[in-house]
Design a protein around this motif. Sequence first.
Motif, PDB file in Angstrom:
ATOM      1  N   ILE A  13       0.851  -1.179   0.000  1.00 12.49           N
ATOM      2  CA  ILE A  13       0.000   0.000   0.000  1.00 12.49           C
ATOM      3  C   ILE A  13       0.895   1.240   0.000  1.00 12.49           C
ATOM      4  N   PRO A  14       1.134   1.816  -1.162  1.00  9.48           N
ATOM      5  CA  PRO A  14       1.971   3.014  -1.207  1.00  9.48           C
ATOM      6  C   PRO A  14       1.319   4.182  -0.476  1.00  9.48           C
ATOM      7  N   GLU A  15       2.150   4.987   0.146  1.00  2.00           N
ATOM      8  CA  GLU A  15       1.708   6.238   0.749  1.00  2.00           C
ATOM      9  C   GLU A  15       2.385   7.353  -0.029  1.00  2.00           C
ATOM     10  N   LEU A  16       1.573   8.233  -0.608  1.00  2.00           N
ATOM     11  CA  LEU A  16       2.089   9.320  -1.427  1.00  2.00           C
ATOM     12  C   LEU A  16       1.708  10.649  -0.799  1.00  2.00           C
ATOM     13  N   ALA A  17       2.697  11.521  -0.645  1.00  2.00           N
ATOM     14  CA  ALA A  17       2.472  12.815  -0.004  1.00  2.00           C
ATOM     15  C   ALA A  17       2.202  13.900  -1.044  1.00  2.00           C
ATOM     16  N   TYR A  18       1.248  14.780  -0.730  1.00  2.00           N
ATOM     17  CA  TYR A  18       0.858  15.890  -1.595  1.00  2.00           C
ATOM     18  C   TYR A  18       0.695  17.146  -0.739  1.00  2.00           C
ATOM     19  N   PRO A  19       0.884  18.311  -1.335  1.00  2.00           N
ATOM     20  CA  PRO A  19       0.665  19.557  -0.590  1.00  2.00           C
ATOM     21  C   PRO A  19      -0.786  19.723  -0.130  1.00  2.00           C
ATOM     22  N   ASP A  20      -1.749  19.304  -0.955  1.00  2.00           N
ATOM     23  CA  ASP A  20      -3.166  19.412  -0.614  1.00  2.00           C
ATOM     24  C   ASP A  20      -3.794  18.027  -0.742  1.00  2.00           C
ATOM     25  N   VAL A  21      -4.000  17.364   0.383  1.00  2.00           N
ATOM     26  CA  VAL A  21      -4.473  15.979   0.411  1.00  2.00           C
ATOM     27  C   VAL A  21      -5.836  15.829  -0.259  1.00  2.00           C
ATOM     28  N   LEU A  22      -6.769  16.693   0.078  1.00  2.33           N
ATOM     29  CA  LEU A  22      -8.125  16.548  -0.459  1.00  2.33           C
ATOM     30  C   LEU A  22      -8.169  16.822  -1.961  1.00  2.33           C
ATOM     31  N   GLU A  23      -7.396  17.798  -2.423  1.00  5.53           N
ATOM     32  CA  GLU A  23      -7.323  18.071  -3.864  1.00  5.53           C
ATOM     33  C   GLU A  23      -6.714  16.871  -4.593  1.00  5.53           C
ATOM     34  N   ALA A  24      -5.653  16.318  -4.033  1.00  6.00           N
ATOM     35  CA  ALA A  24      -4.999  15.167  -4.660  1.00  6.00           C
ATOM     36  C   ALA A  24      -5.931  13.962  -4.699  1.00  6.00           C
ATOM     37  N   ALA A  25      -6.628  13.695  -3.605  1.00  7.55           N
ATOM     38  CA  ALA A  25      -7.551  12.560  -3.569  1.00  7.55           C
ATOM     39  C   ALA A  25      -8.651  12.730  -4.609  1.00  7.55           C
ATOM     40  N   ALA A  26      -9.192  13.924  -4.714  1.00  3.97           N
ATOM     41  CA  ALA A  26     -10.241  14.184  -5.710  1.00  3.97           C
ATOM     42  C   ALA A  26      -9.705  13.978  -7.123  1.00  3.97           C
ATOM     43  N   TRP A  27      -8.493  14.438  -7.390  1.00  3.45           N
ATOM     44  CA  TRP A  27      -7.876  14.280  -8.711  1.00  3.45           C
ATOM     45  C   TRP A  27      -7.657  12.807  -9.015  1.00  3.45           C
ATOM     46  N   LEU A  28      -7.102  12.068  -8.065  1.00  7.22           N
ATOM     47  CA  LEU A  28      -6.839  10.643  -8.268  1.00  7.22           C
ATOM     48  C   LEU A  28      -8.137   9.875  -8.538  1.00  7.22           C
ATOM     49  N   CYS A  29      -9.204  10.248  -7.874  1.00 11.09           N
ATOM     50  CA  CYS A  29     -10.505   9.599  -8.109  1.00 11.09           C
ATOM     51  C   CYS A  29     -11.060   9.976  -9.483  1.00 11.09           C
ATOM     52  N   ARG A  30     -11.050  11.253  -9.796  1.00  9.97           N
ATOM     53  CA  ARG A  30     -11.637  11.739 -11.048  1.00  9.97           C
ATOM     54  C   ARG A  30     -10.852  11.279 -12.271  1.00  9.97           C
ATOM     55  N   VAL A  31      -9.527  11.335 -12.200  1.00 11.71           N
ATOM     56  CA  VAL A  31      -8.701  11.077 -13.375  1.00 11.71           C
ATOM     57  C   VAL A  31      -8.265   9.619 -13.488  1.00 11.71           C
ATOM     58  N   LEU A  32      -7.925   8.985 -12.364  1.00 14.35           N
ATOM     59  CA  LEU A  32      -7.358   7.635 -12.422  1.00 14.35           C
ATOM     60  C   LEU A  32      -8.325   6.541 -12.010  1.00 14.35           C
ATOM     61  N   GLY A  33      -9.518   6.898 -11.591  1.00 15.56           N
ATOM     62  CA  GLY A  33     -10.534   5.890 -11.284  1.00 15.56           C
ATOM     63  C   GLY A  33     -10.498   5.324  -9.878  1.00 15.56           C
ATOM     64  N   PHE A  34      -9.754   5.948  -8.974  1.00 14.92           N
ATOM     65  CA  PHE A  34      -9.776   5.499  -7.580  1.00 14.92           C
ATOM     66  C   PHE A  34     -11.107   5.855  -6.944  1.00 14.92           C
ATOM     67  N   ARG A  35     -11.403   5.194  -5.823  1.00 17.29           N
ATOM     68  CA  ARG A  35     -12.584   5.510  -5.013  1.00 17.29           C
ATOM     69  C   ARG A  35     -12.115   5.772  -3.593  1.00 17.29           C
ATOM     70  N   GLU A  36     -12.664   6.786  -3.016  1.00 18.06           N
ATOM     71  CA  GLU A  36     -12.289   7.111  -1.640  1.00 18.06           C
ATOM     72  C   GLU A  36     -12.871   6.061  -0.704  1.00 18.06           C
ATOM     73  N   ARG A  37     -12.017   5.493   0.144  1.00 18.38           N
ATOM     74  CA  ARG A  37     -12.426   4.463   1.098  1.00 18.38           C
ATOM     75  C   ARG A  37     -12.590   5.027   2.495  1.00 18.38           C
ATOM     76  N   LEU A  38     -11.637   5.856   2.915  1.00 18.13           N
ATOM     77  CA  LEU A  38     -11.631   6.384   4.271  1.00 18.13           C
ATOM     78  C   LEU A  38     -10.875   7.705   4.281  1.00 18.13           C
ATOM     79  N   ARG A  39     -11.435   8.674   4.938  1.00 17.71           N
ATOM     80  CA  ARG A  39     -10.779   9.979   5.073  1.00 17.71           C
ATOM     81  C   ARG A  39     -10.473  10.202   6.538  1.00 17.71           C
ATOM     82  N   ILE A  40      -9.265  10.622   6.844  1.00 21.86           N
ATOM     83  CA  ILE A  40      -8.865  10.945   8.207  1.00 21.86           C
ATOM     84  C   ILE A  40      -8.589  12.449   8.235  1.00 21.86           C
ATOM     85  N   ALA A  41      -9.567  13.194   8.757  1.00 18.32           N
ATOM     86  CA  ALA A  41      -9.525  14.664   8.771  1.00 18.32           C
ATOM     87  C   ALA A  41      -9.189  15.160   7.367  1.00 18.32           C
TER      88      ALA A  41
END
Length: 140
Positions: A13-41
């Motif tokens: 399970i890779p952990e990837l760091a981004y300056p804006d976590v929520l923006e990155a998660a939204a991008w990864l879901c929208r562009v690469l087809g990921f689905r959000e499973r769990l958000r911690i703050a």
Amino acid sequence: MITNRSMPPGIIIPELAYPDVLEAAAWLCRVLGFRERLRIADHRVQLTCEGCSIVVTELPDDAQAIDHAHAVMVHVTDVDRHHAHASAAGARVLNAPTDYPYGERQYSLEDIGGHRWKFSQSIADVDPIEWGGTPMTDTP
């Protein structure tokens, strides 16, 4: 082995760091087809896609530029469809889908945080010896 509902599925399970976590998660879901499973703050998000998981984490304020010596490989069922979707959504494609002698069709891209991604689809069952691989055996 204990199953923990707090952990995303997968062995690696890779952990990837981004300056804006929520923006990155939204991008990864929208562009690469990921689905959000769990958000911690707003500092950590677990994402899943076709049986794999990643964790998006907060890039520390004092972090240096992201190193391009790493990539995350994701096995998908249809690499051409995935590539078409990511391209249409504006992804920065580094290498177009290509067939390789080791039985995979792959393409790569760079995400909005500078992380490199390789998407791979098995297209043949190839003996590694045929393309110069060295099969390793488990030793006790």
